[in-house]
Motif scaffolding. Sequence first.
Motif, PDB file in Angstrom:
ATOM      1  N   LEU A 100      31.971 -19.534 -29.342  1.00 66.92           N
ATOM      2  CA  LEU A 100      32.852 -19.781 -30.496  1.00 66.92           C
ATOM      3  C   LEU A 100      33.437 -18.459 -30.997  1.00 66.92           C
ATOM      4  O   LEU A 100      34.616 -18.380 -31.347  1.00 66.92           O
ATOM      5  N   LEU A 101      32.614 -17.416 -31.000  1.00 67.16           N
ATOM      6  CA  LEU A 101      33.080 -16.105 -31.458  1.00 67.16           C
ATOM      7  C   LEU A 101      34.265 -15.615 -30.609  1.00 67.16           C
ATOM      8  O   LEU A 101      35.246 -15.086 -31.116  1.00 67.16           O
ATOM      9  N   ALA A 102      34.160 -15.812 -29.303  1.00 66.58           N
ATOM     10  CA  ALA A 102      35.251 -15.386 -28.413  1.00 66.58           C
ATOM     11  C   ALA A 102      36.481 -16.263 -28.619  1.00 66.58           C
ATOM     12  O   ALA A 102      37.611 -15.778 -28.605  1.00 66.58           O
ATOM     13  N   GLN A 103      36.272 -17.562 -28.849  1.00 64.75           N
ATOM     14  CA  GLN A 103      37.420 -18.462 -28.999  1.00 64.75           C
ATOM     15  C   GLN A 103      38.188 -18.184 -30.287  1.00 64.75           C
ATOM     16  O   GLN A 103      39.411 -18.214 -30.300  1.00 64.75           O
ATOM     17  N   VAL A 104      37.450 -17.910 -31.373  1.00 61.72           N
ATOM     18  CA  VAL A 104      38.149 -17.749 -32.656  1.00 61.72           C
ATOM     19  C   VAL A 104      38.607 -16.314 -32.880  1.00 61.72           C
ATOM     20  O   VAL A 104      39.395 -16.057 -33.779  1.00 61.72           O
ATOM     21  N   ASP A 105      38.096 -15.361 -32.081  1.00 60.24           N
ATOM     22  CA  ASP A 105      38.432 -13.971 -32.365  1.00 60.24           C
ATOM     23  C   ASP A 105      38.605 -13.105 -31.113  1.00 60.24           C
ATOM     24  O   ASP A 105      39.712 -12.712 -30.763  1.00 60.24           O
ATOM     25  N   ALA A 106      37.480 -12.827 -30.409  1.00 58.00           N
ATOM     26  CA  ALA A 106      37.505 -11.730 -29.427  1.00 58.00           C
ATOM     27  C   ALA A 106      38.503 -11.913 -28.282  1.00 58.00           C
ATOM     28  O   ALA A 106      39.059 -10.935 -27.786  1.00 58.00           O
ATOM     29  N   SER A 107      38.737 -13.168 -27.856  1.00 60.02           N
ATOM     30  CA  SER A 107      39.597 -13.350 -26.681  1.00 60.02           C
ATOM     31  C   SER A 107      41.083 -13.265 -27.050  1.00 60.02           C
ATOM     32  O   SER A 107      41.938 -13.179 -26.176  1.00 60.02           O
ATOM     33  N   VAL A 108      41.372 -13.304 -28.343  1.00 65.18           N
ATOM     34  CA  VAL A 108      42.758 -13.401 -28.802  1.00 65.18           C
ATOM     35  C   VAL A 108      43.220 -12.066 -29.397  1.00 65.18           C
ATOM     36  O   VAL A 108      42.510 -11.481 -30.230  1.00 65.18           O
ATOM     37  N   GLY A 109      44.357 -11.568 -28.965  1.00 66.03           N
ATOM     38  CA  GLY A 109      44.937 -10.409 -29.650  1.00 66.03           C
ATOM     39  C   GLY A 109      44.979  -9.123 -28.867  1.00 66.03           C
ATOM     40  O   GLY A 109      45.535  -8.126 -29.331  1.00 66.03           O
ATOM     41  N   GLY A 110      44.354  -9.090 -27.668  1.00 65.13           N
ATOM     42  CA  GLY A 110      44.577  -7.948 -26.782  1.00 65.13           C
ATOM     43  C   GLY A 110      43.789  -6.692 -27.061  1.00 65.13           C
ATOM     44  O   GLY A 110      44.156  -5.623 -26.583  1.00 65.13           O
ATOM     45  N   LYS A 111      42.682  -6.780 -27.819  1.00 63.26           N
ATOM     46  CA  LYS A 111      41.819  -5.596 -27.957  1.00 63.26           C
ATOM     47  C   LYS A 111      40.772  -5.645 -26.849  1.00 63.26           C
ATOM     48  O   LYS A 111      40.010  -6.612 -26.752  1.00 63.26           O
ATOM     49  N   ASN A 112      40.748  -4.608 -26.015  1.00 67.17           N
ATOM     50  CA  ASN A 112      39.790  -4.567 -24.899  1.00 67.17           C
ATOM     51  C   ASN A 112      39.089  -3.221 -24.941  1.00 67.17           C
ATOM     52  O   ASN A 112      39.732  -2.201 -25.195  1.00 67.17           O
ATOM     53  N   GLY A 113      37.786  -3.192 -24.655  1.00 65.30           N
ATOM     54  CA  GLY A 113      37.139  -1.883 -24.651  1.00 65.30           C
ATOM     55  C   GLY A 113      35.632  -1.951 -24.562  1.00 65.30           C
ATOM     56  O   GLY A 113      35.033  -3.023 -24.388  1.00 65.30           O
ATOM     57  N   VAL A 114      35.036  -0.778 -24.669  1.00 61.46           N
ATOM     58  CA  VAL A 114      33.572  -0.657 -24.597  1.00 61.46           C
ATOM     59  C   VAL A 114      33.079   0.244 -25.733  1.00 61.46           C
ATOM     60  O   VAL A 114      33.866   0.964 -26.351  1.00 61.46           O
ATOM     61  N   ASN A 115      31.776   0.178 -25.983  1.00 63.37           N
ATOM     62  CA  ASN A 115      31.153   1.081 -26.956  1.00 63.37           C
ATOM     63  C   ASN A 115      30.918   2.427 -26.277  1.00 63.37           C
ATOM     64  O   ASN A 115      30.819   2.509 -25.050  1.00 63.37           O
ATOM     65  N   PHE A 116      30.783   3.464 -27.088  1.00 64.23           N
ATOM     66  CA  PHE A 116      30.548   4.783 -26.498  1.00 64.23           C
ATOM     67  C   PHE A 116      29.729   5.650 -27.437  1.00 64.23           C
ATOM     68  O   PHE A 116      30.117   5.842 -28.586  1.00 64.23           O
TER      69      PHE A 116
END
Length: 353
Positions: free
Chosen positions: A125-141
């Motif tokens: 649900l988190l990915a559907q409502v937020d993370a997959s939408v909008g084009g922010k891609n990346g990793v922690n560092f």
Amino acid sequence: MTRANLSNSFKIDGKTGSSDIKVGGKLEDISIYSRDRHTVIITDSNVSGHYRDRFGNNEVITIKTGESIKTLQTLEYIYKQMIFFEVDRNSLIIAIGGGIVCDIAGFAASTFMRGLDFGFVATSLLAQVDASVGGKNGVNFDGFKNMIGVFQQPDFVICDLDLLDTLPERELKCGFSEVVKHALIADSNLFNYIESNCTNALGFDKEVIFRMVDDSIRLKSDIVNKDETERGERAKLNFGHTIGHALQYELGLNHGEAVSIGMVYASALSVIKGYHKREDHNRIIALLQNLGLPVDIDFDITEICKAVKRDKKRNQESIKFVLLNGIGDCRFENININELEKVLNDLRQFFEQ
Ligand code: GLY
């Protein structure tokens, strides 16, 4: 939109690409995109365990689960697997998973050979409502969340609501946290709707979940279409995330739980500043509790302060907080880095009243 058959679509048109987002699409729809194309799927061991037999004949790269794998090391593993599978510039990458898989696979696809076509099937649900939408891609560092990354829109996003059936309840609740965030910053009707439908949401009523996903993507894609690379309005989506990210890192909470507490603190600060009514603040606490989310936790102010100062949303002098002007509306306020400890102490006193 057809709420009757629970499907809808949205479009994001940005400088970094265009996304077709299908709410109520199906996992099997990946064949529409992968047909006649060398396609590599990136997923995690958990999602693969549930759905591997529905991935078609495509090659699969499987990563582990959890925030701790969102690293450059995992990225290196993915690049090596892409070379092994002879990925070239005409290949298509499809991430099938939650927010962590989408973030890291989107970054791998955006950078391998200077950028490949990619799409997402969001399984949480988190990915559907937020993370997959909008084009922010990346990793922690190096202890910094999402510090290395790019803006690049996926070509498509499929939100298959049936995939949520295998989601653990704790993960479902974490998705609710981002839905409440959208309601708080931009849509009081959605807030009222969730208030009236908490029990059904927790009971996984498909119509209620559809409305939450549909409204969240409508709100988010609207904002991203105006401000793709977060020069202004998109920063509203960080509501609850400044303190939330610090709590997530310092206390090892999961993202949705940390954001839930972060939103309560941001709402309390909005009351202290006189922008937001205490009774509305109490409604927010009640709603989050009814959704099974935490609203407070014991923490060391000095440590959280240090973690907030590491946030990438800061500039040299100040941190941009998102505060509420009531339910469904918000504003930005810069808080000087040196005042942060006092603000956190004021908040603690507010909760003790
Ligand atoms: N999750 C916040 C954003 O996409 O901007």
